[in-house]
Design a protein around this motif. Structure first.
Motif, PDB file in Angstrom:
ATOM      1  N   VAL A  91       0.849  -1.187   0.000  1.00 46.99           N
ATOM      2  CA  VAL A  91       0.000   0.000   0.000  1.00 46.99           C
ATOM      3  C   VAL A  91       0.884   1.237   0.000  1.00 46.99           C
ATOM      4  O   VAL A  91       1.813   1.353   0.805  1.00 46.99           O
ATOM      5  CB  VAL A  91      -0.921   0.028   1.235  1.00 46.99           C
ATOM      6  N   ARG A  92       0.596   2.153  -0.921  1.00 50.72           N
ATOM      7  CA  ARG A  92       1.354   3.395  -1.011  1.00 50.72           C
ATOM      8  C   ARG A  92       0.737   4.455  -0.095  1.00 50.72           C
ATOM      9  O   ARG A  92      -0.416   4.338   0.330  1.00 50.72           O
ATOM     10  CB  ARG A  92       1.380   3.899  -2.446  1.00 50.72           C
ATOM     11  N   SER A  93       1.500   5.498   0.195  1.00 51.23           N
ATOM     12  CA  SER A  93       1.039   6.529   1.131  1.00 51.23           C
ATOM     13  C   SER A  93      -0.034   7.428   0.548  1.00 51.23           C
ATOM     14  O   SER A  93      -0.543   8.313   1.241  1.00 51.23           O
ATOM     15  CB  SER A  93       2.233   7.362   1.608  1.00 51.23           C
ATOM     16  N   ASN A  94      -0.427   7.200  -0.722  1.00 47.99           N
ATOM     17  CA  ASN A  94      -1.594   7.896  -1.284  1.00 47.99           C
ATOM     18  C   ASN A  94      -2.818   6.982  -1.316  1.00 47.99           C
ATOM     19  O   ASN A  94      -3.774   7.236  -2.033  1.00 47.99           O
ATOM     20  CB  ASN A  94      -1.283   8.404  -2.692  1.00 47.99           C
ATOM     21  N   LYS A  95      -2.732   5.869  -0.537  1.00 48.70           N
ATOM     22  CA  LYS A  95      -3.809   4.890  -0.360  1.00 48.70           C
ATOM     23  C   LYS A  95      -3.960   3.917  -1.534  1.00 48.70           C
ATOM     24  O   LYS A  95      -4.873   3.101  -1.565  1.00 48.70           O
ATOM     25  CB  LYS A  95      -5.167   5.567  -0.088  1.00 48.70           C
ATOM     26  N   GLU A  96      -3.072   3.999  -2.503  1.00 49.32           N
ATOM     27  CA  GLU A  96      -3.125   3.081  -3.652  1.00 49.32           C
ATOM     28  C   GLU A  96      -2.567   1.718  -3.261  1.00 49.32           C
ATOM     29  O   GLU A  96      -1.480   1.626  -2.680  1.00 49.32           O
ATOM     30  CB  GLU A  96      -2.319   3.661  -4.811  1.00 49.32           C
ATOM     31  N   VAL A  97      -3.290   0.652  -3.599  1.00 52.84           N
ATOM     32  CA  VAL A  97      -2.821  -0.711  -3.381  1.00 52.84           C
ATOM     33  C   VAL A  97      -2.218  -1.216  -4.690  1.00 52.84           C
ATOM     34  O   VAL A  97      -2.880  -1.204  -5.726  1.00 52.84           O
ATOM     35  CB  VAL A  97      -3.972  -1.635  -2.934  1.00 52.84           C
ATOM     36  N   LEU A  98      -0.975  -1.635  -4.645  1.00 53.96           N
ATOM     37  CA  LEU A  98      -0.331  -2.128  -5.857  1.00 53.96           C
ATOM     38  C   LEU A  98      -1.048  -3.367  -6.377  1.00 53.96           C
ATOM     39  O   LEU A  98      -1.531  -4.197  -5.602  1.00 53.96           O
ATOM     40  CB  LEU A  98       1.133  -2.477  -5.595  1.00 53.96           C
ATOM     41  N   SER A  99      -1.084  -3.504  -7.686  1.00 51.59           N
ATOM     42  CA  SER A  99      -1.723  -4.670  -8.296  1.00 51.59           C
ATOM     43  C   SER A  99      -0.940  -5.934  -7.956  1.00 51.59           C
ATOM     44  O   SER A  99       0.267  -5.888  -7.685  1.00 51.59           O
ATOM     45  CB  SER A  99      -1.800  -4.501  -9.809  1.00 51.59           C
ATOM     46  N   GLU A 318       7.768   9.804  -2.202  1.00 50.29           N
ATOM     47  CA  GLU A 318       8.824  10.733  -1.818  1.00 50.29           C
ATOM     48  C   GLU A 318       8.273  11.992  -1.161  1.00 50.29           C
ATOM     49  O   GLU A 318       8.782  12.449  -0.125  1.00 50.29           O
ATOM     50  CB  GLU A 318       9.656  11.098  -3.052  1.00 50.29           C
ATOM     51  N   GLU A 319       7.224  12.584  -1.739  1.00 50.89           N
ATOM     52  CA  GLU A 319       6.687  13.832  -1.185  1.00 50.89           C
ATOM     53  C   GLU A 319       6.076  13.620   0.198  1.00 50.89           C
ATOM     54  O   GLU A 319       6.182  14.469   1.082  1.00 50.89           O
ATOM     55  CB  GLU A 319       5.659  14.463  -2.146  1.00 50.89           C
ATOM     56  N   ASP A 320       5.439  12.471   0.396  1.00 45.44           N
ATOM     57  CA  ASP A 320       4.848  12.176   1.708  1.00 45.44           C
ATOM     58  C   ASP A 320       5.934  11.894   2.744  1.00 45.44           C
ATOM     59  O   ASP A 320       5.796  12.246   3.918  1.00 45.44           O
ATOM     60  CB  ASP A 320       3.907  10.980   1.602  1.00 45.44           C
ATOM     61  N   LEU A 321       7.012  11.262   2.299  1.00 47.77           N
ATOM     62  CA  LEU A 321       8.106  10.958   3.215  1.00 47.77           C
ATOM     63  C   LEU A 321       8.804  12.228   3.681  1.00 47.77           C
ATOM     64  O   LEU A 321       9.148  12.375   4.868  1.00 47.77           O
ATOM     65  CB  LEU A 321       9.114  10.031   2.521  1.00 47.77           C
ATOM     66  N   LEU A 322       8.992  13.170   2.781  1.00 49.61           N
ATOM     67  CA  LEU A 322       9.619  14.438   3.157  1.00 49.61           C
ATOM     68  C   LEU A 322       8.770  15.179   4.185  1.00 49.61           C
ATOM     69  O   LEU A 322       9.283  15.785   5.130  1.00 49.61           O
ATOM     70  CB  LEU A 322       9.828  15.304   1.912  1.00 49.61           C
ATOM     71  N   GLU A 323       7.457  15.115   4.008  1.00 49.69           N
ATOM     72  CA  GLU A 323       6.550  15.752   4.967  1.00 49.69           C
ATOM     73  C   GLU A 323       6.586  15.041   6.308  1.00 49.69           C
ATOM     74  O   GLU A 323       6.594  15.671   7.378  1.00 49.69           O
ATOM     75  CB  GLU A 323       5.127  15.744   4.397  1.00 49.69           C
ATOM     76  N   LEU A 324       6.629  13.704   6.288  1.00 46.13           N
ATOM     77  CA  LEU A 324       6.688  12.918   7.523  1.00 46.13           C
ATOM     78  C   LEU A 324       7.928  13.267   8.333  1.00 46.13           C
ATOM     79  O   LEU A 324       7.861  13.399   9.562  1.00 46.13           O
ATOM     80  CB  LEU A 324       6.679  11.427   7.186  1.00 46.13           C
ATOM     81  N   ARG A 325       9.032  13.434   7.650  1.00 50.63           N
ATOM     82  CA  ARG A 325      10.302  13.653   8.345  1.00 50.63           C
ATOM     83  C   ARG A 325      10.365  14.976   9.088  1.00 50.63           C
ATOM     84  O   ARG A 325      11.229  15.159   9.954  1.00 50.63           O
ATOM     85  CB  ARG A 325      11.455  13.566   7.341  1.00 50.63           C
ATOM     86  N   GLU A 333       8.712   6.222   9.839  1.00 50.00           N
ATOM     87  CA  GLU A 333       9.377   5.834   8.594  1.00 50.00           C
ATOM     88  C   GLU A 333       9.948   4.422   8.677  1.00 50.00           C
ATOM     89  O   GLU A 333      10.037   3.717   7.673  1.00 50.00           O
ATOM     90  CB  GLU A 333      10.489   6.834   8.272  1.00 50.00           C
ATOM     91  N   SER A 334      10.327   3.995   9.857  1.00 53.49           N
ATOM     92  CA  SER A 334      10.943   2.674  10.017  1.00 53.49           C
ATOM     93  C   SER A 334       9.952   1.580  10.406  1.00 53.49           C
ATOM     94  O   SER A 334      10.353   0.461  10.711  1.00 53.49           O
ATOM     95  CB  SER A 334      12.074   2.744  11.048  1.00 53.49           C
ATOM     96  N   VAL A 335       8.655   1.900  10.402  1.00 52.18           N
ATOM     97  CA  VAL A 335       7.624   0.867  10.553  1.00 52.18           C
ATOM     98  C   VAL A 335       7.346   0.337   9.151  1.00 52.18           C
ATOM     99  O   VAL A 335       6.779   1.029   8.322  1.00 52.18           O
ATOM    100  CB  VAL A 335       6.332   1.447  11.166  1.00 52.18           C
ATOM    101  N   PHE A 336       7.760  -0.887   8.855  1.00 50.04           N
ATOM    102  CA  PHE A 336       7.709  -1.339   7.462  1.00 50.04           C
ATOM    103  C   PHE A 336       6.526  -2.236   7.134  1.00 50.04           C
ATOM    104  O   PHE A 336       6.172  -2.403   5.971  1.00 50.04           O
ATOM    105  CB  PHE A 336       9.004  -2.060   7.078  1.00 50.04           C
ATOM    106  N   GLY A 337       5.871  -2.847   8.156  1.00 49.67           N
ATOM    107  CA  GLY A 337       4.767  -3.734   7.813  1.00 49.67           C
ATOM    108  C   GLY A 337       4.048  -4.298   9.011  1.00 49.67           C
ATOM    109  O   GLY A 337       4.532  -4.235  10.151  1.00 49.67           O
ATOM    110  N   PHE A 338       2.858  -4.840   8.734  1.00 53.41           N
ATOM    111  CA  PHE A 338       2.028  -5.501   9.744  1.00 53.41           C
ATOM    112  C   PHE A 338       1.548  -6.839   9.183  1.00 53.41           C
ATOM    113  O   PHE A 338       1.344  -6.977   7.968  1.00 53.41           O
ATOM    114  CB  PHE A 338       0.815  -4.641  10.107  1.00 53.41           C
ATOM    115  N   TYR A 339       1.334  -7.805  10.109  1.00 56.78           N
ATOM    116  CA  TYR A 339       0.944  -9.145   9.687  1.00 56.78           C
ATOM    117  C   TYR A 339      -0.032  -9.750  10.707  1.00 56.78           C
ATOM    118  O   TYR A 339      -0.054  -9.361  11.873  1.00 56.78           O
ATOM    119  CB  TYR A 339       2.173 -10.061   9.581  1.00 56.78           C
ATOM    120  N   ARG A 340      -0.782 -10.733  10.239  1.00 56.64           N
ATOM    121  CA  ARG A 340      -1.617 -11.510  11.149  1.00 56.64           C
ATOM    122  C   ARG A 340      -0.736 -12.432  11.989  1.00 56.64           C
ATOM    123  O   ARG A 340       0.379 -12.781  11.596  1.00 56.64           O
ATOM    124  CB  ARG A 340      -2.636 -12.337  10.354  1.00 56.64           C
TER     125      ARG A 340
END
Length: 476
Positions: A91-99, A318-325, A333-340
């Motif tokens: 999932v991208r930071s613009n809410k898009e889920v990759l195919s 990139e633009e969202d990451l710059l804002e986050l920082r 930024e270093s939270v990379f994923g979640f799982y069941r």
């Protein structure tokens, strides 16, 4: 063997393995000193959600050649975690889920570029793991994948791989060290069902129940809340080793097996040992590193939805990451994923690494949860409800650990130092007796960072003392 006094420092996997093996071999006077108020060390199973969670070590990694698997394979204690960590969504930071098509291509590139033990190119490679993988990824990237998407995916992959290595960045991890780490064949994510990793330590101790005070072979031999201040391992007055505890207690013994973490050794070895450790051992302590990998556990009222998501990766534009920082949530930024979580249908487990994990540990728990809920809102078109319960791990700030597990650094390669230096025992100058011995995952050359490596190291030192006394007795 019946009169020899042995003190083991640390009731983690290595300490328990050493203690139980010594007792089974015939030694009688064995004492385990533990700084915490529990056994297990970086194996820490606690009640949470529908049964338990593992705050530290979570899986039995592999089957063939894995000492833990070989011990319990007929006991019905383990089961496969399946493909949870392979079937994640991106999932991208613009809410898009990759195919699925794009995600599968990127996953395939990663799978094909990871070097095997027989990799001739890496055998000759003297750089970092990060350099090797970066070159391989961009070399193998196919034209049909957008480079911006590929960059976002690879940046998150590097965090995921860093969590496996326990490094802050792949560019500090040695490529040669990666190659010399042995991966046991078979299922690498065998979980402990609803009992947790702690059940293995009880198995090792031959506990007959799950009662807290039933320590099996180690009953009345583990002394909790016993932090060690100093070890006089070579004394002028006599051949004893003298241990000074922080509570003022003094213990004289014949041998010490030190199983404290590499992080604790880094922080304390200058004051912990008298006389000081020899240069080779100091170089290894300085060169190797105990990285920080932390977990989040969210207990939801109902299982996480969408139901077909086994997990998800978070890809920052990139633009969202710059804002986050520039925000207070920079550490996300270093939270990379979640799982069941296996055997826990209502839990969601997240991961964070490195300096941002160490910073996260200093924050109030409510603030950490608020940040994670903001993160979900940032990435998802749907709402993730506030959890019923939440917890996070804090392995670095705990003075008994100062980190999660070990990796071989580029600095260690420069120093020509490694786990073999940590593992070598120190003998008394007067009689050649191995006075100070070392065990723990950091002392294993090929299985460092694992519980089975820690267990093997504990057995190694127990067998070292056994062989010493067998040889000593044969000469009498």
């Amino acid at each position: 063997m019946e009169t020899t006094r042995i003190v083991i420092i640390g009731a983690g996997s290595a300490g328990i393995a050493a203690g139980t093996r010594l007792l089974q071999t015939g030694f009688k006077n064995v004492l385990v000193l533990e700084a915490e108020n529990r056994f297990g060390g970086r194996v820490h199973t606690i009640p949470f959600g529908d049964n338990v969670v593992d705050l530290g070590a979570q899986w039995c990694h592999g089957e063939k050649g894995n000492a833990i698997y070989q011990l319990v394979k007929y006991s019905n204690m383990l089961q496969s975690t399946g493909t949870v960590y392979e079937d994640y969504k991106c999932v991208r930071s613009n809410k898009e889920v990759l195919s699925e098509d794009v995600t599968n291509i990127l996953k395939s590139i990663i799978d094909n570029m990871l070097p095997s033990k027989g990799n001739e190119r890496m055998k000759k490679f003297e750089g970092s793991l990060g350099t090797y993988l970066t070159e391989a990824f961009w070399r193998d990237l196919v034209p049909e994948v957008d480079k911006t998407i590929a960059h976002e995916y690879f940046e998150n992959y590097k965090k995921f791989e860093s969590s496996i290595e326990a490094c802050d960045t792949l560019f500090e991890a040695s490529a040669r060290g990666y190659l010399e780490y042995w991966i046991c064949e078979g299922d690498l994510l065998l979980n402990w069902k609803d009992k947790g990793f702690r059940s293995f330590l009880r198995f090792l101790m031959k506990s007959k129940s799950d009662e807290e005070d039933d320590l099996g072979l180690l009953n009345k031999r583990i002394q909790y809340n016993s932090r060690v201040r100093n070890i006089e391992w070579q004394r002028q007055s006599d051949a004893n080793v003298r241990i000074h505890l922080c509570n003022g207690g003094i213990i004289d013994t014949d041998h010490v097996i030190c199983t404290v973490s590499l992080g604790v050794l880094k922080e304390t070895h200058h004051n912990l040992f008298t006389p000081a450790l020899p240069p080779a051992k100091c170089r290894a302590i300085d060169g190797l590193k105990l990285g920080t990998v932390d977990k989040f556990f969210l207990e939801l009222a109902t299982p996480f939805e969408p139901e077909d998501w086994s997990g998800f990766w978070l890809l920052w534009r990139e633009e969202d990451l710059l804002e986050l920082r520039t925000s207070n949530y920079f550490w996300l930024e270093s939270v990379f994923g979640f799982y069941r979580v296996s055997c826990q249908p209502r839990l969601l487990q997240g991961w964070i690494i490195g300096p941002h994990a160490r910073y996260m540990e200093t924050l109030p728990e409510a603030e950490v949860l608020a940040a994670l809920l903001w993160l979900f809102k940032k990435f998802f078109t749907f709402q993730v409800p506030a959890p019923l319960n939440f917890l996070r791990t804090r392995w670095y700030t705990n003075p008994s650990f100062r980190g999660s597990y070990t990796f071989r650094t580029m600095y260690a390669e420069e120093l020509r130092a490694g786990s073999w230096d940590l593992a070598s025992p120190l003998a008394d100058e007067k009689n050649g007796k191995p006075s100070l011995l070392f065990a723990g995952e950091a002392t294993h050359t090929h299985y460092y960072s694992t519980v089975h490596g820690a267990v093997e190291s504990g057995w190694r030192e127990a067998e070292r003392l056994t062989e010493y006394y067998r040889g000593h007795n044969s000469q009498m």
